[in-house]
Design an enzyme around this catalytic site. Structure first.
Site, PDB file in Angstrom:
ATOM      1  N   LEU A  39      24.128  31.517  42.491  1.00 33.96           N
ATOM      2  CA  LEU A  39      22.658  31.585  42.525  1.00 33.96           C
ATOM      3  C   LEU A  39      22.079  31.822  41.128  1.00 33.96           C
ATOM      4  O   LEU A  39      20.898  32.111  40.980  1.00 33.96           O
ATOM      5  CB  LEU A  39      22.207  32.675  43.493  1.00 33.96           C
ATOM      6  CG  LEU A  39      22.583  32.397  44.959  1.00 33.96           C
ATOM      7  CD1 LEU A  39      22.113  33.531  45.856  1.00 33.96           C
ATOM      8  CD2 LEU A  39      21.999  31.075  45.437  1.00 33.96           C
ATOM      9  N   SER A  40      22.906  31.665  40.106  1.00 33.93           N
ATOM     10  CA  SER A  40      22.399  31.826  38.730  1.00 33.93           C
ATOM     11  C   SER A  40      21.269  30.845  38.421  1.00 33.93           C
ATOM     12  O   SER A  40      20.286  31.234  37.772  1.00 33.93           O
ATOM     13  CB  SER A  40      23.535  31.661  37.721  1.00 33.93           C
ATOM     14  OG  SER A  40      24.386  32.774  37.784  1.00 33.93           O
TER      15      SER A  40
ATOM     16  N   LYS B  43      36.650  32.452  32.549  1.00 32.63           N
ATOM     17  CA  LYS B  43      36.185  33.504  31.619  1.00 32.63           C
ATOM     18  C   LYS B  43      37.133  33.731  30.447  1.00 32.63           C
ATOM     19  O   LYS B  43      36.706  34.180  29.394  1.00 32.63           O
ATOM     20  CB  LYS B  43      35.964  34.823  32.374  1.00 32.63           C
ATOM     21  CG  LYS B  43      34.721  34.792  33.238  1.00 32.63           C
ATOM     22  CD  LYS B  43      34.409  36.131  33.864  1.00 32.63           C
ATOM     23  CE  LYS B  43      33.194  35.977  34.763  1.00 32.63           C
ATOM     24  NZ  LYS B  43      32.741  37.220  35.365  1.00 32.63           N
TER      25      LYS B  43
ATOM     26  N   GLY C 172      40.983  47.156  41.743  1.00 32.76           N
ATOM     27  CA  GLY C 172      41.107  45.804  41.192  1.00 32.76           C
ATOM     28  C   GLY C 172      41.291  45.856  39.687  1.00 32.76           C
ATOM     29  O   GLY C 172      40.796  46.788  39.027  1.00 32.76           O
ATOM     30  N   ALA C 173      42.002  44.881  39.146  1.00 34.81           N
ATOM     31  CA  ALA C 173      42.245  44.851  37.690  1.00 34.81           C
ATOM     32  C   ALA C 173      42.097  43.430  37.160  1.00 34.81           C
ATOM     33  O   ALA C 173      42.798  43.028  36.243  1.00 34.81           O
ATOM     34  CB  ALA C 173      43.631  45.414  37.389  1.00 34.81           C
TER      35      ALA C 173
ATOM     36  N   ALA D 221      36.577  40.832  36.239  1.00 31.60           N
ATOM     37  CA  ALA D 221      35.347  41.606  36.438  1.00 31.60           C
ATOM     38  C   ALA D 221      35.621  43.094  36.223  1.00 31.60           C
ATOM     39  O   ALA D 221      34.811  43.808  35.612  1.00 31.60           O
ATOM     40  CB  ALA D 221      34.823  41.368  37.846  1.00 31.60           C
TER      41      ALA D 221
ATOM     42  N   THR E 272      48.810  44.718  42.066  1.00 27.30           N
ATOM     43  CA  THR E 272      49.833  44.593  41.025  1.00 27.30           C
ATOM     44  C   THR E 272      49.594  45.721  40.035  1.00 27.30           C
ATOM     45  O   THR E 272      48.728  45.629  39.162  1.00 27.30           O
ATOM     46  CB  THR E 272      49.700  43.230  40.304  1.00 27.30           C
ATOM     47  OG1 THR E 272      49.548  42.213  41.295  1.00 27.30           O
ATOM     48  CG2 THR E 272      50.895  42.927  39.433  1.00 27.30           C
TER      49      THR E 272
ATOM     50  N   LYS F   1      49.184  45.378  36.141  1.00 26.93           N
ATOM     51  CA  LYS F   1      47.931  44.915  35.531  1.00 26.93           C
ATOM     52  C   LYS F   1      46.964  46.081  35.312  1.00 26.93           C
ATOM     53  O   LYS F   1      46.226  46.123  34.326  1.00 26.93           O
ATOM     54  CB  LYS F   1      47.278  43.843  36.422  1.00 26.93           C
ATOM     55  CG  LYS F   1      47.824  42.451  36.112  1.00 26.93           C
ATOM     56  CD  LYS F   1      47.450  41.432  37.151  1.00 26.93           C
ATOM     57  CE  LYS F   1      46.011  41.015  37.156  1.00 26.93           C
ATOM     58  NZ  LYS F   1      45.759  40.013  38.240  1.00 26.93           N
TER      59      LYS F   1
END
Ligand code: ATR
Length: 269
Positions: A15-16, A64, A124-125, A128, A150, A153
């Protein structure tokens, strides 16, 4: 007219364009923002050709990191993150930035400001998570524990900060009561895994802030479970708006209205 875009694959859900075009219209700037799906296999050929047509862009999954070799300069924060979400043409040079981490922090202050004595659990790693981690360390200076499937990470991410820890998702479940803020950054909760959470929230204390960087669906199972346990919840919409507003300023030098941007996103959801 100046052209801007978001690149990714897939990209149709982004939606950018709605968000940025609303800000462009609001400020009367002669510009247009589109979405562009680039091929994963042909990225190295397609991306340089695409750059010739634009003044700046946003970058999303899975590019990214892949854009970095094509840029002339990286700002300090993006270099430390190893990930770029905003590219700006400056005097015929391409400069990479990362507005995800600061965008996240600005969004969270809509709930409350973070303090040095907060203890954050970051789940999370991935790309983001890295931006958010670095913003937490540089702008807040609080202790952060990173939990990831994991674990290696997560260990890699925290290696420069000796007070932080990398733990498994099972350990995060057990230790949940000791955090003031829990941030969910994995892809679990997106449409393909809509009925899953990365960890169970049995040990969550009422009043803990629980935030998910996913904004569509507006309430992931993680947030629903957190709400049941009287947590203060926030989805990824504020982060999305603020990372976009920071990128907009980098391209145009003008500060957009986050209210205008938010309205445009909500109208399209
Ligand atoms: P992004 O750039 O959006 O953060 P990413 O770099 O692919 O995306 O990272 C995805 C994150 O979600 C990672 O932390 C990933 O865990 P691993 O590092 O172990 O791969 C996490 N993730 C994705 N699917 C998962 C699952 N089914 N269970 C647990 N974690 C998952």
């Amino acid at each position: 007219m100046k052209n801007f875009a978001v690149i990714g694959n897939p990209i149709s859900h982004s939606l950018s364009p709605e968000m940025h075009n609303a800000a462009i219209l609001d400020l009367g700037i002669d510009a247009h923002y589109t979405r562009k799906r680039l091929s994963i296999e042909q990225f190295d050929t397609e991306f340089p050709l695409f750059l010739e047509k634009i003044e700046g862009c946003n970058v999303t999954v899975p590019f990214k990191e892949r854009v970095i070799p094509f840029l002339d300069e990286l700002d300090d924060f993006a270099r430390k993150c190893g990930a770029v979400n905003t590219i700006v043409r400056r005097n015929s040079k391409w400069v990479g930035y990362n507005t995800d981490g600061l965008g996240y922090l600005l969004g969270l202050t809509e709930k409350r400001a973070l303090h040095k004595n907060d203890h954050v659990l970051l789940i999370g790693a991935g790309g983001a998570s890295k931006g958010i981690y670095l913003a937490l360390k540089e702008k807040v200076g609080c202790q952060v524990t990173v939990a990831n499937r994991t674990i290696q990470k997560a260990a890699e991410m925290i290696r420069d900060f000796e007070n932080d820890r990398a733990i498994s998702l099972d350990m995060a479940e057990e230790e949940l009561g000791s955090f003031t803020i829990v941030i969910q950054t994995t892809s679990i909760g997106l449409p393909k895994t809509i009925d899953e959470t990365p960890i169970s929230l049995h040990h969550l204390k009422p009043g803990t802030i629980c935030s998910d960087i996913i904004y569509n669906p507006a309430k992931t199972l993680f947030l629903k479970e957190a709400e049941k346990r009287q947590a203060i919840i926030q989805n990824g919409l504020p982060m999305f708006i603020h990372q976009g507003a920071l990128a907009f300023r980098l391209w145009t030098g003008q500060k957009p209205s986050t209210d205008v941007m938010k309205k445009a996103v909500l109208a399209s959801l």
